[in-house]
Design a protein around this motif. Structure first.
Motif, PDB file in Angstrom:
ATOM      1  N   GLY A 109       0.783  -1.304   0.070  1.00 41.10           N
ATOM      2  CA  GLY A 109      -0.030  -0.111   0.155  1.00 41.10           C
ATOM      3  C   GLY A 109       0.786   1.249  -0.040  1.00 41.10           C
ATOM      4  O   GLY A 109       0.358   2.343   0.370  1.00 41.10           O
ATOM      5  N   ASN A 110       2.073   1.135  -0.407  1.00 39.39           N
ATOM      6  CA  ASN A 110       2.859   2.463  -0.346  1.00 39.39           C
ATOM      7  C   ASN A 110       2.796   3.329  -1.545  1.00 39.39           C
ATOM      8  O   ASN A 110       3.558   4.416  -1.648  1.00 39.39           O
ATOM      9  N   THR A 111       2.089   2.677  -2.637  1.00 41.79           N
ATOM     10  CA  THR A 111       1.643   3.714  -3.517  1.00 41.79           C
ATOM     11  C   THR A 111       0.160   3.280  -4.223  1.00 41.79           C
ATOM     12  O   THR A 111      -0.469   2.012  -3.877  1.00 41.79           O
ATOM     13  N   ALA A 112      -0.396   4.419  -4.695  1.00 40.91           N
ATOM     14  CA  ALA A 112      -1.546   4.293  -5.292  1.00 40.91           C
ATOM     15  C   ALA A 112      -2.278   5.205  -6.328  1.00 40.91           C
ATOM     16  O   ALA A 112      -1.245   6.215  -6.263  1.00 40.91           O
ATOM     17  N   LEU A 113      -3.100   4.880  -7.251  1.00 43.08           N
ATOM     18  CA  LEU A 113      -3.424   6.024  -7.970  1.00 43.08           C
ATOM     19  C   LEU A 113      -4.986   5.875  -8.126  1.00 43.08           C
ATOM     20  O   LEU A 113      -5.525   4.897  -8.266  1.00 43.08           O
ATOM     21  N   ALA A 114      -5.624   6.980  -8.026  1.00 44.34           N
ATOM     22  CA  ALA A 114      -6.803   7.230  -7.845  1.00 44.34           C
ATOM     23  C   ALA A 114      -7.423   8.540  -8.898  1.00 44.34           C
ATOM     24  O   ALA A 114      -6.790   9.363  -9.116  1.00 44.34           O
ATOM     25  N   LEU A 115      -8.811   8.293  -9.391  1.00 42.17           N
ATOM     26  CA  LEU A 115      -9.289   9.413  -9.877  1.00 42.17           C
ATOM     27  C   LEU A 115     -10.360  10.243  -9.020  1.00 42.17           C
ATOM     28  O   LEU A 115     -10.968   9.834  -8.129  1.00 42.17           O
ATOM     29  N   LEU A 116     -10.425  11.646  -9.121  1.00 44.91           N
ATOM     30  CA  LEU A 116     -11.049  12.371  -8.268  1.00 44.91           C
ATOM     31  C   LEU A 116     -12.069  13.361  -9.190  1.00 44.91           C
ATOM     32  O   LEU A 116     -11.482  13.974 -10.156  1.00 44.91           O
ATOM     33  N   GLY A 117     -13.423  12.926  -8.932  1.00 41.79           N
ATOM     34  CA  GLY A 117     -14.273  13.769  -9.810  1.00 41.79           C
ATOM     35  C   GLY A 117     -15.022  14.599  -8.637  1.00 41.79           C
ATOM     36  O   GLY A 117     -15.733  14.273  -7.797  1.00 41.79           O
ATOM     37  N   HIS A 118     -14.996  15.943  -8.870  1.00 40.73           N
ATOM     38  CA  HIS A 118     -15.510  16.940  -8.145  1.00 40.73           C
ATOM     39  C   HIS A 118     -15.937  18.102  -8.886  1.00 40.73           C
ATOM     40  O   HIS A 118     -15.043  18.631  -9.685  1.00 40.73           O
ATOM     41  N   ALA A 119     -17.115  18.686  -8.826  1.00 40.33           N
ATOM     42  CA  ALA A 119     -17.653  19.837  -9.526  1.00 40.33           C
ATOM     43  C   ALA A 119     -16.833  21.039  -9.344  1.00 40.33           C
ATOM     44  O   ALA A 119     -16.817  21.936 -10.496  1.00 40.33           O
ATOM     45  N   ALA A 120     -15.960  21.306  -8.255  1.00 40.12           N
ATOM     46  CA  ALA A 120     -15.178  22.452  -8.213  1.00 40.12           C
ATOM     47  C   ALA A 120     -13.866  22.256  -8.576  1.00 40.12           C
ATOM     48  O   ALA A 120     -12.953  23.275  -8.581  1.00 40.12           O
ATOM     49  N   ILE A 121     -13.452  21.145  -9.304  1.00 43.24           N
ATOM     50  CA  ILE A 121     -12.165  21.055  -9.245  1.00 43.24           C
ATOM     51  C   ILE A 121     -12.136  20.487 -11.062  1.00 43.24           C
ATOM     52  O   ILE A 121     -12.762  19.419 -11.318  1.00 43.24           O
ATOM     53  N   PRO A 122     -11.388  21.189 -11.752  1.00 46.43           N
ATOM     54  CA  PRO A 122     -11.606  20.886 -13.106  1.00 46.43           C
ATOM     55  C   PRO A 122     -10.602  19.552 -13.638  1.00 46.43           C
ATOM     56  O   PRO A 122      -9.859  19.068 -12.859  1.00 46.43           O
ATOM     57  N   GLY A 123     -11.241  18.965 -14.694  1.00 49.46           N
ATOM     58  CA  GLY A 123     -10.489  17.689 -14.997  1.00 49.46           C
ATOM     59  C   GLY A 123      -9.013  17.836 -15.550  1.00 49.46           C
ATOM     60  O   GLY A 123      -8.600  18.896 -15.990  1.00 49.46           O
ATOM     61  N   GLY A 124      -8.426  16.606 -15.385  1.00 49.67           N
ATOM     62  CA  GLY A 124      -6.805  16.519 -16.102  1.00 49.67           C
ATOM     63  C   GLY A 124      -5.855  17.303 -15.222  1.00 49.67           C
ATOM     64  O   GLY A 124      -4.817  17.077 -15.772  1.00 49.67           O
ATOM     65  N   ARG A 125      -6.204  17.503 -13.955  1.00 50.26           N
ATOM     66  CA  ARG A 125      -5.178  18.170 -13.120  1.00 50.26           C
ATOM     67  C   ARG A 125      -4.560  16.941 -12.363  1.00 50.26           C
ATOM     68  O   ARG A 125      -5.115  15.872 -12.077  1.00 50.26           O
ATOM     69  N   LEU A 126      -3.233  17.166 -11.702  1.00 48.54           N
ATOM     70  CA  LEU A 126      -2.581  16.231 -10.919  1.00 48.54           C
ATOM     71  C   LEU A 126      -2.564  16.626  -9.575  1.00 48.54           C
ATOM     72  O   LEU A 126      -2.332  17.846  -9.084  1.00 48.54           O
ATOM     73  N   MET A 127      -2.601  15.599  -8.782  1.00 48.23           N
ATOM     74  CA  MET A 127      -2.475  16.116  -7.156  1.00 48.23           C
ATOM     75  C   MET A 127      -1.802  14.988  -6.771  1.00 48.23           C
ATOM     76  O   MET A 127      -1.702  13.852  -7.344  1.00 48.23           O
ATOM     77  N   ALA A 128      -0.939  15.089  -5.539  1.00 48.73           N
ATOM     78  CA  ALA A 128      -0.223  13.987  -5.026  1.00 48.73           C
ATOM     79  C   ALA A 128      -0.440  14.235  -3.507  1.00 48.73           C
ATOM     80  O   ALA A 128      -0.312  15.119  -2.869  1.00 48.73           O
ATOM     81  N   GLU A 129      -0.798  12.904  -2.903  1.00 46.44           N
ATOM     82  CA  GLU A 129      -1.046  12.813  -1.678  1.00 46.44           C
ATOM     83  C   GLU A 129       0.140  12.047  -0.858  1.00 46.44           C
ATOM     84  O   GLU A 129       0.129  10.943  -1.337  1.00 46.44           O
ATOM     85  N   LEU A 130       1.129  12.710  -0.226  1.00 43.08           N
ATOM     86  CA  LEU A 130       2.143  11.883   0.250  1.00 43.08           C
ATOM     87  C   LEU A 130       2.103  11.826   1.713  1.00 43.08           C
ATOM     88  O   LEU A 130       1.883  12.560   2.637  1.00 43.08           O
ATOM     89  N   VAL A 131       2.721  10.436   2.277  1.00 46.51           N
ATOM     90  CA  VAL A 131       2.653  10.491   3.503  1.00 46.51           C
ATOM     91  C   VAL A 131       4.247  10.050   3.931  1.00 46.51           C
ATOM     92  O   VAL A 131       4.841   9.314   3.409  1.00 46.51           O
ATOM     93  N   PHE A 132       4.902  11.015   4.760  1.00 40.73           N
ATOM     94  CA  PHE A 132       6.058  10.831   5.123  1.00 40.73           C
ATOM     95  C   PHE A 132       6.038  10.089   6.617  1.00 40.73           C
ATOM     96  O   PHE A 132       5.126  10.397   7.669  1.00 40.73           O
TER      97      PHE A 132
END
Length: 985
Positions: free
Chosen positions: A812-835
């Protein structure tokens, strides 16, 4: 045109464990990859190859085939191959073509895995983050090590375990009275030390008759797997290991004292095995005097000198007198306890201290009470506290605080309280009533004939001792043994049990359903000799049709366990168990309330051990003590001495050993003389009364006060209950069981059944594939009521294993998911990092109590904006959609450069949190250890039981912890790549 070229480096998406592969050859349809490290070759279809090209970027550290390392600054491509440019360990410029990368390079770190397109499921990532959170929370919890064991939450047991387990290399004597749970205390201490890393290996030495009981208790109550060593097992291990040391065959070794004490070669192996902790049960059996010591004492002394931590267990620390007690303390600290006479002198001082503690409640009203306290204090702080206590103008709250602090100081600074813990029934409370029932029977003619001759002829006793081979007074107290020994007498043709009225008395009671009968109830019968027990069991079978298992010293361990199990079985078990004297040590039968003492033991401690088999914590009924006596017999006179001289049947008093030492010889001579017996009973009673008063005023009073401090015990219990009632535990378990492939079925009434699922991961405790699994509950009361039900807790081996695999592995130290939200335009990248904090330190420091692995979450969008405080982990997870792995790899390739940038920026964002984490850990550590060190240094000025080695070790531990905490760094633990999509899509 193919994307593959010979010499390129790729990894297998489905078999990442193969390591770094090299393209051997390729054409339009296939590519062959050699994985040199694992000596495997694979051929793939070029159009559907589950492969990811390995390409490193600026900042990455890579390793060459010949071992040197470089930090990548840039790269260029030539003829389809990458050539990396950067600096080596000395800062010199260098180049490294990918063909010369080390085959052994692994991609198990989150950064490497995500950049090479290796992603796990989103629920795995979710579980990993939650695992880190719960691991951090439980590792520094004050109840760590105490919440998992399947025990009742009994204050004195938990207090002792907490007090001892927090010490550096504890060396103590656990001397609670019979039935108060010394084995549980030792198990709790062991469990806590193992979980905190303060101990890794332990050697447990117990009497042969108790080895299997300890084995079962440690497994059933504490879930500890123990290796049981005996001669046959040791020989088999040596044969399998080829001259190896059998004591190295497990982390926890359990061995019979009888076996080890008699075998010097095995003792040398035990010494060579380097244990951290030594536990010795029934330590009063270790023989020592100022002139000589027995082989058992010598063995333990040798081991104790080499092993840092030592627990000695005995319910009768003074069974052989003050010298015997001194001998135990000498094992714990030979420098402190080196002079027996000096020790005797110290003992005389304890009455003053106990009186001072009792006087604390009346200092304000009584000058005499104040004077009693002043006599035993000599430091400024204690005098200041006494002044507050004596000041009538001080407030009630201020006085209560001063009284409590002064009481703690007096208990800490005087006596053996730091090295010996002894609770008594009267101090603990809650024990059942004991009821004595005697039956007076007529002497059979064969017994009476001998006693009459003894009364007429003083010389006949010497003849009888020679003829029977029995000792004095055994020949008088045990007439059946005398009868058996005189088998050559033609009048003794029948078996003794045919002529002994105690047998018929017992048979009548077993079938009697009246007030004095045993019908339908379990009955434990104890006789002194093995032959008596065997004959009695035979008599019950032949004369009454009762199957009565026998428990005696000549049975094998398996045979003893079978006998005990047959008696314990409520539905199909036997009604009666017959034991020799050995049955009065170690075995617990608190499910039974009737004890028949077929004869009297010679020593008061043996009498108490007999009764203690039933009179234990957990006994819910009054103890019915049944004693058949022959009229006007030595056995009846011995019974009178016990009852009238020391009130031995009402409760344990702890002074029987001293009384026996004083009157034992004269008592033996008075067993045929009522007038002499009356005098001995009177003298015994006087000494008994005086000893109780002395005990209440002296050392035993101090020990009882010190052996359980109620306020602290209650705090520990509250901490355990907090973990018991943790609502997060069931939620976490449900997620973990699902991911690890364990099937769970709700059975109702708080019970569930866990069993291996078709896709279960291997190696989970208690869930071997093909087996039925186990029944479990979150409720302590249900787990205690049923031996077949396990209690699930944060410390259960199944939970520890699952959490350990996650925290220490890549799951579980890597994953990829899609986020669909009306307030966020499509095609953008986000990174959730856990140190996660990384602080390498030796296990014995138990760093996790101050700084367990701590997660720092950073959420960035592609512009670099930090959204961590705006979007929670749970809130984000609810809006994510999963993606198949093929699409996930393509998405990562498309955003490769942006992702690298976010990983680098995330490190800077996380580093801002590190100083706060380190400072908080350092503060916690200094407050706890600094306060403890100051307290111990003050104690050392008054109480020599505080060892210099303990002070030095604590100071060194504080310095080492400070250095380790200061060196804490953050490392990337897990990455989730998030790609936004239009809300409709």
């Amino acid at each position: 045109m193919s994307d593959f070229s010979p010499g390129q480096r790729w990894i297998s998406d489905g078999e990442a464990e193969l390591g770094l592969g090299t393209v051997l050859n390729c054409d339009a349809r296939s590519v062959t990859i050699l994985f040199s490290e694992s000596q495997e070759t694979r051929t793939y279809n070029t159009r559907q190859a589950p492969l990811t090209r390995v390409a490193f970027g600026a900042g990455d550290r890579i390793t060459a085939a010949d071992g040197w390392q470089m930090t990548v600054d840039a790269s260029r491509e030539r003829q389809g191959l990458i050539i990396y440019q950067g600096t080596d360990a000395n800062g010199e410029p260098c180049e490294l073509p990918e063909t010369k990368l080390a085959d052994a390079m692994r991609f198990d770190q989150a950064r490497d895995r995500v950049l090479t397109g290796q992603v796990d499921r989103n629920d795995w990532f979710d579980l990993r983050f939650r695992t880190l959170h719960h691991y951090q929370r439980t590792e520094k919890h004050p109840a760590l090590g105490f919440a998992g064991p399947r025990i009742d939450l009994i204050p004195h047991q938990l207090y002792i375990a907490d007090e001892v387990a927090r010490r550096h290399a504890p060396r103590v004597l656990l001397a609670d009275e019979v039935g108060l749970g010394k084995t549980i205390e030792a198990g709790l201490i062991l469990h806590r030390l193992l979980l905190t890393g303060r101990a890794e290996r332990a050697l447990i030495l117990v009497p042969d008759s108790l080895t299997h009981q300890w084995l079962v208790e440690l497994l059933r109550r504490f879930a500890l797997d123990v290796t049981l060593l005996d001669e046959s097992q040791s020989s088999a291990l040596e044969e399998g290991m080829g001259e190896g040391n059998p004591f190295d065959s497990g982390q926890l070794i359990l061995a019979s004292q009888d076996w080890l004490f008699a075998n010097p070669a095995r003792q040398r192996q035990a010494l060579a095995a380097r244990f951290d902790l030594l536990i010795v049960d029934e330590a009063h059996h270790l023989d020592w005097s100022e002139e000589a010591s027995g082989p058992g004492y010598q063995c333990v002394e040798s081991l104790a000198a080499d092993i840092d931590a030592l627990l000695l267990l005995t319910a009768t620390p003074e069974q052989m007198g003050v010298a015997s007690h001194f001998a135990r303390l000498r094992l714990l600290d030979p420098e402190r306890y080196h002079d027996l006479e000096r020790f005797r002198e110290e003992e005389r001082h304890y009455a003053e201290v106990a009186a001072a503690i009792d006087a604390l409640d009346s200092v304000a009203e009584s000058d005499d009470a104040k004077a009693r306290v002043e006599v035993v204090i000599d430091d400024h702080e204690s005098r200041a506290l006494l002044a507050v206590l004596a000041n009538p103008e001080a407030g009630a709250e201020q006085q209560d605080s001063a009284r409590a602090r002064l009481r703690e100081a007096l208990l800490d600074r005087h006596g053996t309280g730091r090295v010996m813990f002894r609770n008594s029934r009267r101090h603990v409370g809650g024990f059942p009533e004991r009821r004595l029932h005697t039956a007076t029977l007529a002497l059979p003619s064969a017994y009476r004939r001998v006693l009459r001759r003894l009364a007429r002829d003083e010389d006949y006793l010497d003849e009888l001792l020679i003829e029977t081979g029995l000792d004095h007074p055994d020949v008088l107290i045990y007439p059946d043994a005398m009868y058996r020994a005189l088998e050559s007498d033609p009048l003794n043709a029948e078996d003794w049990w045919h002529i002994d009225p105690r047998v018929s008395w017992l048979l009548e009671r077993l079938s009697d359903d009246g007030e004095d009968g045993f019908a339908g109830e379990k009955v434990l019968v104890i006789a002194h000799h093995r032959e008596t027990a065997e004959g009695l069991a035979e008599a019950l079978r032949v004369l009454g049709g009762y199957h009565a298992p026998v428990f005696h010293e000549d049975l094998s361990l398996l045979e003893r366990d079978r006998a005990a199990a047959a008696f314990a079985d409520e539905e199909d078990g036997c009604q009666v168990l017959v034991c020799s004297e050995i049955g009065s040590e170690g075995r617990n039968f608190q499910f039974c309330r009737h004890l028949v003492m077929f004869d009297m033991p010679q020593h008061p401690d043996q009498l108490e051990q007999r009764i203690g088999r039933l009179d234990r914590i957990g006994q819910r009924h009054a103890i019915e003590l049944h004693v058949p006596l022959f009229e006007d017999s030595p056995g009846a006179r011995l019974m009178r001495w016990y009852d009238e001289g020391m009130d031995a049947f009402s409760a344990p008093h702890g002074v029987g050993s001293e009384l026996f030492e004083t009157f034992g010889d004269t008592l033996a001579d008075a067993l045929l003389d009522d007038e002499a017996l009356d005098d001995i009973i009177g003298d015994t009673r006087a000494m008994f009364t005086a000893k109780l008063a002395e005990r209440d005023a002296g050392r035993n009073r101090l020990l009882e006060l010190n052996a359980c401090r109620p306020e602290r015990a209650e705090r520990i219990i509250e901490a355990v209950r907090e973990l018991d009632d943790d609502r997060a535990l069931p939620r976490y378990v449900d997620r973990a069981l699902d991911i690890f492939g364990v099937d769970s079925k709700d059975l109702g009434s708080g019970l569930m059944h866990l069993k291996p699922g078709p896709q279960m991961l291997d190696g989970l405790p208690g869930l071997a594939k093909g087996e039925d699994g186990f029944t479990a509950t979150y409720r302590r009361d249900l787990a205690l009521a049923r031996d077949d039900v396990q209690q699930l807790s944060w410390e259960h081996p199944l939970l520890r294993e699952m959490m350990g695999r996650i925290v220490d592995g890549t799951m579980g130290n890597t994953a990829l998911a899609l986020l669909g939200h009306a307030a966020i335009p499509g095609g953008r990248l986000m990174a959730e990092l856990v140190f996660r904090t990384h602080c390498p330190a030796p296990g014995h420091l138990h760093l996790n109590r101050f700084l367990p692995p701590t997660a720092v979450r950073v959420l960035l969008d592609e512009s670099g904006a930090n959204l961590t405080d705006k979007i929670s982990f749970t809130g984000l997870g609810k809006n994510l959609q999963k993606v198949n792995k093929a699409l996930a790899r393509d998405l990562i390739k498309n955003h490769h450069d942006k992702l690298r940038g976010l990983l680098t920026q995330g490190e800077s964002e996380a580093e801002r949190e590190l100083p706060t984490i380190v400072e908080a850990a350092e503060t916690r550590m200094r407050e706890q250890l600094g306060g403890e060190l100051a307290r111990l240094r003050a104690l050392a000025e008054h109480n020599p039981a505080v060892r210099d080695a303990e002070l030095d070790a604590l100071a060194a531990e504080r310095a080492a912890l400070s250095e380790a905490i200061e060196a804490t760094r953050l490392r990337l633990d897990a990455v989730r790549v998030i790609i936004t999509v239009d809300a409709e899509g």
